[in-house]
Design an enzyme around this catalytic site. Sequence first.
Site, PDB file in Angstrom:
ATOM      1  N   ASP A  70       0.845  -1.194   0.000  1.00 52.55           N
ATOM      2  CA  ASP A  70       0.000   0.000   0.000  1.00 52.55           C
ATOM      3  C   ASP A  70       0.881   1.245   0.000  1.00 52.55           C
ATOM      4  OD1 ASP A  70       0.841  -0.808   2.507  1.00 52.55           O
ATOM      5  OD2 ASP A  70      -1.156  -0.878   3.378  1.00 52.55           O
ATOM      6  N   GLU A 129      -5.785   3.473   3.564  1.00 55.14           N
ATOM      7  CA  GLU A 129      -6.311   4.108   4.766  1.00 55.14           C
ATOM      8  C   GLU A 129      -7.713   4.656   4.550  1.00 55.14           C
ATOM      9  OE1 GLU A 129      -4.912   3.859   7.524  1.00 55.14           O
ATOM     10  OE2 GLU A 129      -2.803   3.427   7.106  1.00 55.14           O
TER      11      GLU A 129
END
Length: 377
Positions: A70, A129
């Site tokens: 990520d 997120e």
Amino acid sequence: MNSYQPFIEIRRELHKIPEVGYKEEKTQAFLLQYLNSLPEDRIEIKTWKTGIFAKVKGTNPSQIIGYRADIDGLPITEETDLAFTSAHTGYMHACGHDLHMSIALGILSEVVHNPITDDVLFMFQPAEEGPGGAEPMVQSDIYQAWKPSFILALHIAPELPVGSIATKEGLLFANTSELYIDLVGKGGHAAFPHNTNDMIVAACSLVTQLQSIIARNVDPLDSAVITIGKITGGTVQNIIAEKARLEGTIRTLSAESMKKVKERIEGMVRGIEVGYSCKSSIDYGCMYHQVYNHHEMTREFMTYVEQQTNVKLIESKAAMTGEDFGYMIKDTPGFMFWLGVESEYGLHHAKLSPNEEAIGVAIEVVSNYLRWKCDHS
């Protein structure tokens, strides 16, 4: 010189440019610059929104192995004294995604320059997120065309020492959902409460009621959490509030409990409407599917790690944290593991400062595991 020093330097450069979900333009450009410096006959690169797919060719592939990193940061003002602090005021790589990216580039470089049998698909995923990039990335045409046979990923663990790897079969990360509840009543002068419907009182009553859901509606042998982290309402001290907003999260170890918890929340909010003569709305925002490690693949990886002399395996417990890698592992079998980085401060903390020696540990372990996996498939 440490052979992994270039990737430590890459981590430091990435640490300077944290960007939130789907705004990772500088991050994407930095990653692409590095990827495009590699032999073009060994790697095929495609962009997806602010993310990247990079497929490294194997020598005689029978499958595609997937690896996800990520890439987004958080809206947190950094409070470290590092020489390479965030250059983006109000933003920070406070969840270790800068390490995740540099490790992925290190593994990718290893399989580019020292090919393994199978193809490896590296996914640099935006918006972990929020609002959640894994599910749409999996649904993309690129992923479906290059769909891996199995997939793996890691997440840094500040509480664990460098040289440790922790994971488990089955559930590793919980089901998570954001929660936003808006209440609208009737405001007015503090001297005439009988002419109003006070949403501060309604909100306080609702918060108390919500806490009973875990105690009385969830199996005691299961686990769930409802947290209301923020309440807003009203304008000044002598005006009864017409509106109030509750913001929080729901976390459960089972999908069934998540469904039940939401049903009870909705029932309680309907009761608040009746009891306080108000209107309401509920928004679950960003929802993440549980990370459920494939049993056979995870056990195989754990057995492999146990046989290595440079790392220590820890069998971890399930955590109530959320990770949208769950959507990838739901679609494709595989596993995630924790990487020890030994930081005094934890994830999402403004002073998080991982030990960079963990970068080389991860590159070496995963690269060697991929090679071993190809040889034993």
